[in-house]
Design a protein around this motif. Structure first.
Motif, PDB file in Angstrom:
ATOM      1  N   SER A 111       0.854  -1.185   0.000  1.00 44.82           N
ATOM      2  CA  SER A 111       0.000   0.000   0.000  1.00 44.82           C
ATOM      3  C   SER A 111       0.890   1.235   0.000  1.00 44.82           C
ATOM      4  O   SER A 111       2.009   1.213   0.522  1.00 44.82           O
ATOM      5  N   ARG A 124      -2.956  -1.956   5.977  1.00 41.19           N
ATOM      6  CA  ARG A 124      -3.503  -2.135   4.628  1.00 41.19           C
ATOM      7  C   ARG A 124      -2.670  -3.139   3.836  1.00 41.19           C
ATOM      8  O   ARG A 124      -3.217  -3.996   3.129  1.00 41.19           O
ATOM      9  N   THR A 153      -5.520   0.249  -1.526  1.00 42.40           N
ATOM     10  CA  THR A 153      -5.444   1.691  -1.292  1.00 42.40           C
ATOM     11  C   THR A 153      -6.281   2.066  -0.083  1.00 42.40           C
ATOM     12  O   THR A 153      -7.053   1.251   0.447  1.00 42.40           O
TER      13      THR A 153
END
Length: 490
Positions: free
Chosen positions: A448, A462, A482
């Motif tokens: 990410s 993430r 994202t």
């Protein structure tokens, strides 16, 4: 005076609230408050405040780092608990409540959050124990799990270089010994090695401090002796000057009754005597000071050499503390420091920063089929390959077990995905062979990109979630998550 008392009372309350954060500071602050209460002038108080400020500057402040690391571990623990399908809905709901709760801010809130997580673990253990009877317990699996955990623990231990081989021998013995009754004995050996390493480090530090103290004491004594000799020489100089003055007075007195020839002879004798006395005194002083100065210079050089040697030892020890014992790449502690630096740079210069989490696919099956030494070889080869395949600006570390963390600054997410796929292909092409069997080992990667509002653990979470998706979708792939994408429930 009233304002000083008010300041003292305020400091007492503030120091009370910072208690138990650093033992050395706690001991120092009692002396500080006692001296502050007895200070009689504003200058004394200012000196005490400066001394306390210096003490605080020399003390590392690691609370933020520890809290951040604890928060990340707690989140991962919550995710791992929710993966256990046999847990009741009540326990899962409690885990969900913890995940949705506001992030703890104060130390007390962090402590309360961890206490709640421990209670959930206790409930989970009780439920798991109730859900399986003794006949269903797979003793072999239990022993294998404990062996794995114990070996991972050994790899993460930071001991002196002289004790590394002893730990490695214990680790190999554990991997080759299936007898569960030997595990306590191995644990005892590990504890003894840790104790011996700690004692050796303490002994080395104590020896240096004693040596340094002796050198400083000797230097002080020599300096004091030099001062004393200077005073003695000064007294001798005064005596010489007195004799010269007496000679001059006598010469003046006799000059009234002498002829010109006798006066010239007296003056010549007087000047010769003065020159001889001054030359002798100067020669004696020069010899004394030359000897003392050379001695002091020699001691200063010895002291400097000892200090440099100890600084070199400290640097080597600090470097060892940040290197993973098995893979020889940076460890989790080094990762935490570098991550903090890169995030600070990212927020200051606004250049792109990407974070990836890499996991070796089916690593447990390698340990089960070919043994832990084969697993160690896989870890080592993959770690070294990853290290050699990244740019100088990138940073990789062993995060734990078969998991690695990677920072990729100053490139876009698209470039990051290309770079990570190259790493994945390179690992896949490594020819492993165990017991005449050829293997192709793969990795899964989640990554990410940092956003301006991110903290370091946000991007990591993430990337970790993206890694989980890659695993669930078939492994051997790179996935990005994202900030605006929905996280998959594990």
């Amino acid at each position: 005076m009233a304002s000083s008392q008010a300041i003292t009372r305020l400091l007492q309350q503030l120091l009370k609230r910072s208690y138990r954060q650093n033992q050395a500071i706690d001991k120092y602050q009692f002396k500080f408050l006692k001296k502050l209460q007895s200070a009689s002038t504003a200058e004394d108080e200012i000196q005490l405040f400066d001394e306390y400020s210096q003490q605080l500057e020399n003390t590392p402040y690691t609370i933020e780092e520890k809290l951040s690391e604890g928060k990340l571990v707690a989140r991962q623990s919550q995710v791992q608990l929710r993966q256990i399908e046999s847990l009741s809905e009540a326990v899962k709901n409690k885990i969900g409540e913890m995940q949705n709760a506001p992030e703890p801010y104060t130390i007390a809130e962090h402590h309360s959050s961890l206490s709640a997580l421990i209670k959930i673990y206790q409930h989970a253990v009780i439920e798991l124990n109730k859900s399986c009877s003794p006949s269903e317990v797979d003793t072999k699996a239990d022993i294998s799990f404990i062996n794995d955990e114990l070996q991972l623990l050994i790899l993460e231990l930071d001991v002196g270089q002289d004790f590394v081989k002893k730990l490695e021998k214990v680790r190999i013995d554990i991997s080759n010994d299936p007898d569960p009754f030997q595990l306590p004995q191995y644990c005892l050996q590990i504890i003894n090695i840790i104790i011996d390493s700690t004692r050796e480090e303490r002994r080395t530090s104590r020896h240096f401090l004693y040596t340094l103290n002796d050198s400083l004491t000797q230097f002080y004594l020599n300096f004091a002796q030099t001062l004393k000799l200077s005073e003695e020489d000064f007294e001798k100089q005064k005596e010489t000057n007195k004799l010269i003055q007496e000679g001059a007075d006598k010469l003046q007195e006799n000059s009234q009754h002498q002829t010109l020839e006798e006066l010239q002879s007296s003056i010549s004798d007087y000047v010769s005597n003065v020159k001889a006395a001054m030359a002798l005194q100067e020669e004696q002083q020069e010899e004394k000071f030359r000897t003392k100065f050379q001695s002091m210079v020699r001691q200063i050089k010895e002291l400097q050499n000892e200090t440099q040697s100890y600084q070199k030892t400290l640097k080597q020890q600090n470097k060892q503390l940040h290197i993973d014992f098995l893979t020889k790449i940076p460890n989790r502690a080094a990762w935490s420091e570098r991550l903090k630096t890169e995030v600070t740079r990212y927020k200051r210069y606004k250049t792109p920063l990407n974070l990836a989490v890499i996991d070796i696919d089916n690593f447990k099956s390698i340990n089960d089929r070919f043994g832990h030494l084969a697993g160690d070889k896989v870890l080592n080869v993959i770690a070294q390959t990853l290290q050699k395949s990244i740019r100088n600006a990138d940073y990789i570390a062993r995060y734990g077990g078969e998991e690695f963390a990677l920072l990729l600054p100053e490139i876009s997410p698209t470039q990051t995905e290309l770079a990570l796929n190259k790493l994945r292909d390179r690992i896949k092409s490594i020819p492993f062979q165990f017991k005449q069997e050829h293997l192709s080992i793969t990795i899964s990667v989640g990554f990410s990109a940092f956003t301006p509002s991110d903290e370091s653990d946000d991007a990591f979470e993430r990337a970790d979630t993206a890694l989980y998706q890659a695993k669930r979708q078939g492994k051997d792939q790179v996935l990005q998550l994202t900030k605006n994408e929905k996280k998959v429930e594990r």
